[in-house]
Design a protein around this motif. Structure first.
Motif, PDB file in Angstrom:
ATOM      1  N   LEU A  80      22.085 -14.063  15.344  1.00  0.00           N
ATOM      2  CA  LEU A  80      23.403 -13.296  15.011  1.00  0.00           C
ATOM      3  C   LEU A  80      23.048 -12.005  14.784  1.00  0.00           C
ATOM      4  CD1 LEU A  80      26.332 -14.181  14.406  1.00  0.00           C
ATOM      5  CD2 LEU A  80      25.486 -14.166  11.793  1.00  0.00           C
ATOM      6  N   LEU A  81      23.740 -10.889  15.359  1.00  0.00           N
ATOM      7  CA  LEU A  81      23.703  -9.561  15.493  1.00  0.00           C
ATOM      8  C   LEU A  81      24.576  -8.813  14.738  1.00  0.00           C
ATOM      9  CD1 LEU A  81      23.004  -9.017  19.494  1.00  0.00           C
ATOM     10  CD2 LEU A  81      21.404  -9.386  17.575  1.00  0.00           C
ATOM     11  N   ALA A  82      25.658  -9.469  14.098  1.00  0.00           N
ATOM     12  CA  ALA A  82      26.597  -8.715  13.209  1.00  0.00           C
ATOM     13  C   ALA A  82      27.196  -9.685  12.727  1.00  0.00           C
ATOM     14  CB  ALA A  82      27.309  -7.733  14.204  1.00  0.00           C
ATOM     15  N   ASP A  83      27.896  -9.188  11.473  1.00  0.00           N
ATOM     16  CA  ASP A  83      28.992 -10.136  10.776  1.00  0.00           C
ATOM     17  C   ASP A  83      30.105 -10.396  11.807  1.00  0.00           C
ATOM     18  OD1 ASP A  83      26.966  -9.587   8.588  1.00  0.00           O
ATOM     19  OD2 ASP A  83      28.507  -8.368   7.418  1.00  0.00           O
ATOM     20  N   VAL A  84      30.552 -11.608  11.842  1.00  0.00           N
ATOM     21  CA  VAL A  84      31.530 -12.096  12.718  1.00  0.00           C
ATOM     22  C   VAL A  84      32.287 -13.209  11.761  1.00  0.00           C
ATOM     23  CG1 VAL A  84      30.036 -13.765  13.750  1.00  0.00           C
ATOM     24  CG2 VAL A  84      31.882 -12.893  14.736  1.00  0.00           C
ATOM     25  N   THR A  85      33.621 -13.210  12.263  1.00  0.00           N
ATOM     26  CA  THR A  85      34.825 -14.265  11.792  1.00  0.00           C
ATOM     27  C   THR A  85      34.838 -15.258  12.914  1.00  0.00           C
ATOM     28  OG1 THR A  85      35.503 -12.711  10.065  1.00  0.00           O
ATOM     29  CG2 THR A  85      36.881 -14.790  10.791  1.00  0.00           C
ATOM     30  N   GLU A  86      34.243 -16.558  12.847  1.00  0.00           N
ATOM     31  CA  GLU A  86      34.478 -17.190  14.071  1.00  0.00           C
ATOM     32  C   GLU A  86      34.061 -18.589  13.694  1.00  0.00           C
ATOM     33  OE1 GLU A  86      32.464 -17.737  18.711  1.00  0.00           O
ATOM     34  OE2 GLU A  86      32.007 -16.019  17.214  1.00  0.00           O
ATOM     35  N   SER A  87      34.773 -19.552  14.019  1.00  0.00           N
ATOM     36  CA  SER A  87      34.492 -21.181  14.120  1.00  0.00           C
ATOM     37  C   SER A  87      33.812 -21.578  15.071  1.00  0.00           C
ATOM     38  CB  SER A  87      35.602 -21.994  13.585  1.00  0.00           C
ATOM     39  OG  SER A  87      36.039 -21.313  12.312  1.00  0.00           O
ATOM     40  N   VAL A  88      32.488 -22.077  15.018  1.00  0.00           N
ATOM     41  CA  VAL A  88      31.809 -22.434  16.151  1.00  0.00           C
ATOM     42  C   VAL A  88      31.470 -23.995  16.152  1.00  0.00           C
ATOM     43  CG1 VAL A  88      30.954 -20.249  16.745  1.00  0.00           C
ATOM     44  CG2 VAL A  88      29.732 -21.958  15.424  1.00  0.00           C
ATOM     45  N   THR A  89      31.455 -24.532  17.400  1.00  0.00           N
ATOM     46  CA  THR A  89      30.872 -25.700  17.668  1.00  0.00           C
ATOM     47  C   THR A  89      29.811 -25.891  18.491  1.00  0.00           C
ATOM     48  OG1 THR A  89      33.210 -26.603  17.510  1.00  0.00           O
ATOM     49  CG2 THR A  89      31.592 -28.005  18.567  1.00  0.00           C
TER      50      THR A  89
END
Length: 358
Positions: A80-89
């Motif tokens: 991870l390179l930055a704060d992010v809002t994301e739901s991942v599979t």
């Protein structure tokens, strides 16, 4: 006639100048367009670099999901390179079954709106294995931090949710597993089943700090080590010969409210037994002695306290001699004896308790 010949001789020169002018104009136009394209390419590259949130090898990607899809058998780590809002599979390319997610000090927050609403921050499908390393944060918000039908290994990081933190689902077709060796976990409910699960799967806690409640009935959950804020329902999950040790104080001198899984802690308000013959002396049983010394075992219901039989007999022998001394009116002040207090797990074994005195 001459005039006509002059006009004919002049036209080729004029036409040549016109052609040169057209060619020069075209060259300048092409150069200008090429420069514009170069500038645009540089601008796009700068935007792509600024929007990169995840990395696999030397390549960066604008979403974590895209980065997971670009893992290879030789490079399975997504950073991870930055704060992010994301739901991942966890859906890597064909042939890749084990992905490592390095939080790298950043936060992955579940998407709360749009097409991903209602999904955990991270979903681990069946037949997939995910390893999460910290520091960093996986925040579920109103959703779980992780839903797992495959294998989840957590070695570090901070995990939060306003609901259930981690959900596992083992069915007839899938076999869920979880292993926690480090990290901080905070939620109203720490572990539970996914809606369609027949079993939790095999989940083992080997370390970490857990602030929240663990429901009863998760019979494949094992607590080998770690620190817990809520003692309810924990006893059935403790491995043999383990117990809950009250924590010390935090940096501000206040109790941290945590209990640590470790060796059984047996406490007594008295380090030695002193009996005054003036109050009457009698033979003491193990129960009498435990009551007298106010000895406790941290309230773990499935263990019982035991007293070393040899030392108990030695104490009773002293009591006998003291009583004889009183009858003979000899001077006598007290009977004192150090006693070893042990513990045994309350598991019936051929009608007797197994000895596990410490």
């Amino acid at each position: 006639m001459r005039s006509h010949e002059k006009r004919v001789n002049v036209c080729p020169r004029t036409q040549g100048k016109y052609l040169v002018s057209v060619v020069l104009t075209a060259v300048f136009a092409i150069a200008s367009l090429f420069g514009t394209l170069l500038f645009s390419a540089d601008a796009v590259a700068d935007v792509a670099e600024s929007q990169a949130v995840a990395q696999v090898g030397n390549a960066t990607y604008a979403s974590v999901q895209e980065a997971i899809g670009r893992t290879t058998l030789k490079n399975t780590t997504v950073t991870l390179l930055a704060d992010v809002t994301e739901s991942v599979t966890i859906t890597p390319p064909k042939g890749v079954r084990n992905v490592t997610f390095d939080l790298n000090g950043h936060t992955l927050q579940a998407a709360e709106s749009g097409g991903a609403a209602g999904f955990a921050t991270i979903t681990v499908p069946a037949n997939m294995q995910l390893t999460i390393v910290g520091p960093g944060t996986v925040a579920g918000g109103t959703q779980p931090a992780v839903d797992c039908r495959g294998v989840l290994r957590v070695e570090g990081g901070t995990f939060t949710s306003d609901a259930t933190l981690m959900r596992f689902a083992e069915t007839d077709e899938t076999s869920a597993q979880g292993s926690f060796s480090g990290g901080t976990f905070t939620a109203p409910t720490l572990f539970n089943l996914l809606d369609d699960a027949k079993n939790l799967g095999y989940v083992t806690v080997r370390g970490g700090e857990y602030r929240g409640m663990i429901p009863a009935g998760l019979n494949t959950l094992a607590l080998l080590s770690g620190s817990f804020s809520d003692l309810s329902n924990l006893a059935p999950y403790l491995a043999d010969s383990l117990g809950l040790i009250p924590g010390g104080t935090s940096g501000d001198g206040m109790g941290d409210g945590m209990f640590h899984v470790g060796d059984l802690a047996i406490s007594s308000k008295q380090t030695s037994v002193e009996l005054d013959p003036a109050s009457g002396l009698q033979q003491l049983s193990a129960d009498d002695l435990l009551e007298l010394t106010e000895t406790q075992l941290n309230g773990i219901a499935d263990y019982r306290l035991v007293v070393d039989s040899d030392q108990l007999q030695a104490l009773n022998d002293q009591i006998d001699r003291a009583m004889q001394a009183v009858e003979k009116r000899k001077a006598f002040e007290a009977v004192s004896q150090n006693i070893t207090i042990g513990s045994a797990r309350k598991v019936a074994h051929f009608g007797s308790w197994p000895s596990m005195a410490r």
